[in-house]
Design a protein around this motif. Structure first.
Motif, mmCIF file in Angstrom:
data_model
loop_
_atom_site.group_PDB
_atom_site.id
_atom_site.type_symbol
_atom_site.label_atom_id
_atom_site.label_comp_id
_atom_site.label_asym_id
_atom_site.label_seq_id
_atom_site.Cartn_x
_atom_site.Cartn_y
_atom_site.Cartn_z
ATOM 1 N N GLY A 66 0.794 -1.347 -0.054
ATOM 2 C CA GLY A 66 0.024 -0.049 0.030
ATOM 3 C C GLY A 66 0.927 1.447 0.028
ATOM 4 N N LEU A 67 2.064 1.059 -0.345
ATOM 5 C CA LEU A 67 3.024 2.150 -0.115
ATOM 6 C C LEU A 67 3.369 2.668 -1.695
ATOM 7 N N GLY A 68 2.703 2.305 -2.526
ATOM 8 C CA GLY A 68 3.144 2.806 -3.949
ATOM 9 C C GLY A 68 2.518 2.048 -5.045
ATOM 10 N N THR A 69 2.071 2.949 -6.087
ATOM 11 C CA THR A 69 1.885 2.302 -7.012
ATOM 12 C C THR A 69 2.650 2.939 -8.241
ATOM 13 N N TRP A 70 2.863 2.174 -9.701
ATOM 14 C CA TRP A 70 3.813 2.881 -10.530
ATOM 15 C C TRP A 70 3.294 2.408 -11.753
ATOM 16 N N THR A 71 3.754 3.023 -12.761
ATOM 17 C CA THR A 71 3.348 2.925 -14.215
ATOM 18 C C THR A 71 3.969 1.860 -14.810
ATOM 19 N N GLU A 72 3.685 1.086 -15.868
ATOM 20 C CA GLU A 72 4.366 0.098 -16.633
ATOM 21 C C GLU A 72 4.101 0.641 -18.127
ATOM 22 N N PRO A 73 5.310 1.528 -18.393
ATOM 23 C CA PRO A 73 5.145 2.183 -19.937
ATOM 24 C C PRO A 73 5.523 1.267 -20.742
ATOM 25 N N LYS A 74 4.877 1.569 -21.912
ATOM 26 C CA LYS A 74 5.197 0.812 -23.009
ATOM 27 C C LYS A 74 6.116 1.256 -24.186
ATOM 28 N N GLY A 75 6.667 2.416 -23.761
ATOM 29 C CA GLY A 75 7.798 3.186 -24.329
ATOM 30 C C GLY A 75 8.288 4.343 -23.472
ATOM 31 N N GLY A 76 9.237 5.055 -24.185
ATOM 32 C CA GLY A 76 9.729 6.350 -23.386
ATOM 33 C C GLY A 76 10.823 5.930 -22.520
ATOM 34 N N TYR A 77 11.010 7.069 -21.518
ATOM 35 C CA TYR A 77 12.092 6.872 -20.663
ATOM 36 C C TYR A 77 12.071 6.769 -19.279
ATOM 37 N N PHE A 78 10.704 6.790 -18.836
ATOM 38 C CA PHE A 78 10.600 6.922 -17.247
ATOM 39 C C PHE A 78 9.480 6.071 -16.982
ATOM 40 N N ILE A 79 9.424 5.966 -15.509
ATOM 41 C CA ILE A 79 8.320 5.233 -14.711
ATOM 42 C C ILE A 79 8.190 6.011 -13.552
ATOM 43 N N THR A 80 6.709 6.397 -13.432
ATOM 44 C CA THR A 80 6.244 7.356 -12.486
ATOM 45 C C THR A 80 5.965 6.436 -11.366
ATOM 46 N N LEU A 81 6.382 6.556 -9.961
ATOM 47 C CA LEU A 81 6.021 6.329 -8.623
ATOM 48 C C LEU A 81 5.207 7.044 -7.867
#
Lengths: 423, 423
Positions: B336-351
């Motif tokens: 419950g301390l974090g959710t994050w993106t699972e990108p299909k491209g680009g340079y970043f993951i957002t936490l």
């Protein structure tokens, strides 16, 4: 223009010029004496740049990977080479993109939109501002001012630089005058190099504007045409000594040293100005093309290497200047129809023709396939009040094309000049 | 944040996190997860550029000597390659210097100082103006607006792009809103690609400002991380069809395709915008570095060549994204301390971490030698009102450094998250 020719002699001269012109018209010439571009022979001198820096070679002297982002100041080893040549301490010299014109343009942009060191407000918030424009001068300088609606005040060029009596008086009394354009060495288009006294006065003179700037476009710093390497005084040093360190923006580039379109531009100034510049630049860029800077540092090697390379340019273009001067002397000597400069460096010869004839000469040349820089281009807004200055750019054409074009030009000078006298 | 953990369990978890943190602190880490830079392995893929175009090779397809001045639009053969990839007709696409950030910055400069097509006056003469800033977004975009004193209005990003209900309402009612920042594909930092419906609305929506502009920063047009090459709708075509051709400024670059510091930037827009741009650019430049453009055209060859080259990038960086996602799941899954993106491209993951903890997590990481992008960087003026977004840039570090850094980050998330719960 007065003359002691009799009416009969004048008719004969005019007939002869008309005959020469008519003959040229029949040749279907297609020649261009317009822009100060290096010739292919000159560009060939930098052929090594087309394969540099070399496979797997990308580390700067300090270990930086020049392929990646970063390094807003530019590559140190290239800045070191040009620090001496441009008379700017290396810590105050930036290496940038492929053009110093961009840097001059952006200096205006930054001064318009971000308060300069010493300024009371941004230039865009100051109401109408003005710039001093020594004439004849460089059309692309004037176009920048024109674009931003900055009024230009023409100042006469003398043999020692701009007329400093005029300059000092104007800048002392008018706080809306924010700067002056200068090409201090082998000036475009007159070839004049500013005297030490001119530079000293520029550095020391009182200015009403606290944010006055000298745009010191040292475009021809190492572009010698003779054995003599003409020197110009250190304007930034003199200004700093006089307590006016922030007054000077120095510009330079390798465009006419290596490749005209793929060179490196330089910007030098006081520490405060550089801090201001980098603060603004950091919002615009994550660093210049450092690979191209590494390519240049490798190719040029040192300040001495630059001078040695410029000797090769001289070997290519000095004969073109000599041929131009020879034809001008042969065709116009003693006619009273023209005087011209004999530059020791740079890219141009200025031909001064009788008042009111320059436009007609350029038009007549165009009719027979010889393109000249538009008359007036050497003055703000393209308006030469005397209509008497023609700029000759001898470097780009081949030797034979150049000689044909200069001969055609002199024919047009005679045609228009004698026609004017006959009126 | 609510939790159903008992006080005893929470204490145990916090103790464990403290122990992990203390152990990491003893390791003297020196790791960096900040900027979206390609790794040396990626730059090696373009090693051929360090010897191109090759000895005595400098002619463009049309015979132009690319070494000399000229060619303001950029090299045609390179523009042809990117016209398809960026969805801009080749006649409306310019190739420029080494950075699209410069082009975006200069688009503001030009709009501030020269009246845009459709504008009633220059932006600098319009009083306070505003821009829409989808958040989380790219800090360098926001810095440009900040520099010029342009107020940014945050708009929430959704799974399909900016919240178009908010965008349409704001632009319809407020004529001082002059534009919107968009990273339409694999957005920085969320990885979201705008849906067709979002793009259609952006292209068609009524705007109160006649000089409204979409800054379409298609920075990751070909930067795929999976087999799927995600497409984004043709915003310029849709806007043109809707009678809003002048609304769109398209930006792109090869910085993350070839060499980050020595690439080529692109600008695409309507014919009227291009004419306006070139008119201004012609006062600033005598042409871009066409040798570098020739170098790129030779190296990349075609649009297909670009895609094939990007497959090589994917082979290098996809494992880094996979490792990051794996460690995030292992360490934070179910906490419950974090959710994050699972990108299909680009340079970043957002936490996304619990509100009020992002800054503390970044600070704790710094204390043990792991540098993260400052919390808040993804929001205008660096202020994330929820203090909950952390941007992870996995590309630059080596695989082992990356894994160590992400593990350290998750340890800090747990440390700060459990401390917050205990309060």
């Amino acid at each position: 223009m007065t003359t002691d020719l009799g009416a009969q002699d004048l008719t004969a001269l005019l007939d002869s010029a008309r005959q020469d012109y008519s003959e040229l018209a029949g040749r279907g010439l297609k020649l261009d004496l317009t822009r100060g571009k290096p010739s292919p022979d000159q560009l060939d001198l930098a052929d090594d740049l087309l394969t540099l820096p070399g496979a797997q070679i990308f580390k700067a002297a300090d270990g930086t990977d020049t392929r990646n982002y970063g390094g807003l100041n530019g590559l140190l080893e290239l800045r070191q080479i040009f620090a001496d040549l441009l008379n700017v301490p290396v810590g105050q010299l930036l290496a940038a993109g492929n053009s110093s014109l961009e840097l001059m343009h952006d200096a205006f942009v930054q001064a318009l939109l971000s308060k300069l060191p010493g300024a009371e407000s941004r230039w865009v918030d100051q109401g109408p501002i003005k710039f001093l424009a020594p004439v004849p001068g460089y059309d692309r300088h004037f176009s920048i001012c024109e674009r931003f609606g900055i009024e230009m005040i023409p100042v006469p060029m003398t043999e020692t630089g701009p007329d400093m009596a005029v300059v000092s008086r104007l800048v002392a009394e008018d706080a809306s005058i924010k700067g002056i354009w200068c090409i201090p060495k082998y000036s475009n288009p007159t070839g004049v190099t500013y005297s030490d006294e001119t530079v000293r006065q520029l550095a020391e003179m009182p200015t009403a504007a606290p944010d006055f700037r000298i745009f010191w476009d040292n475009a021809y710093a190492v572009h010698h045409l003779t054995e003599e390497r003409v020197e110009v005084a250190d304007v930034l040093g003199l200004a700093t000594a006089a307590g006016n360190a922030d007054r000077v923006f120095v510009f330079g580039s390798t465009s006419k040293i290596t490749l005209a379109g793929a060179g490196v531009g330089f910007f030098g100034a006081s520490e405060a100005n550089i801090k201001w510049w980098l603060g603004n630049l950091g919002k615009r860029s994550i660093g210049p093309d450092k690979i191209n800077q590494l390519r240049h540092a490798t190719f040029l090697g040192s300040a001495e290497g630059v001078l040695a390379h410029m000797d090769k340019h001289r070997a290519v273009i000095a004969p073109k200047f000599e041929a131009t001067l020879r034809i001008l002397a042969e065709q116009l000597g003693g006619t009273g129809l023209g005087t011209w400069t004999e530059p020791k460096g740079g890219y141009f010869i200025t031909l001064e023709v009788p008042a009111g004839t320059a436009s007609a000469i350029v038009a007549r040349a165009a009719e027979i396939g010889v393109v000249l820089t538009p008359a007036g281009a050497t003055h703000p807004l393209g308006q030469d009040p005397d209509d008497s200055i023609i700029r000759i750019a001898p470097t780009f054409p081949s030797q034979s094309d150049l000689e044909a074009a200069v001969y055609a030009l002199t024919t047009c000078v005679k045609l228009v000049g004698y026609e004017q006298r006959q009126k």
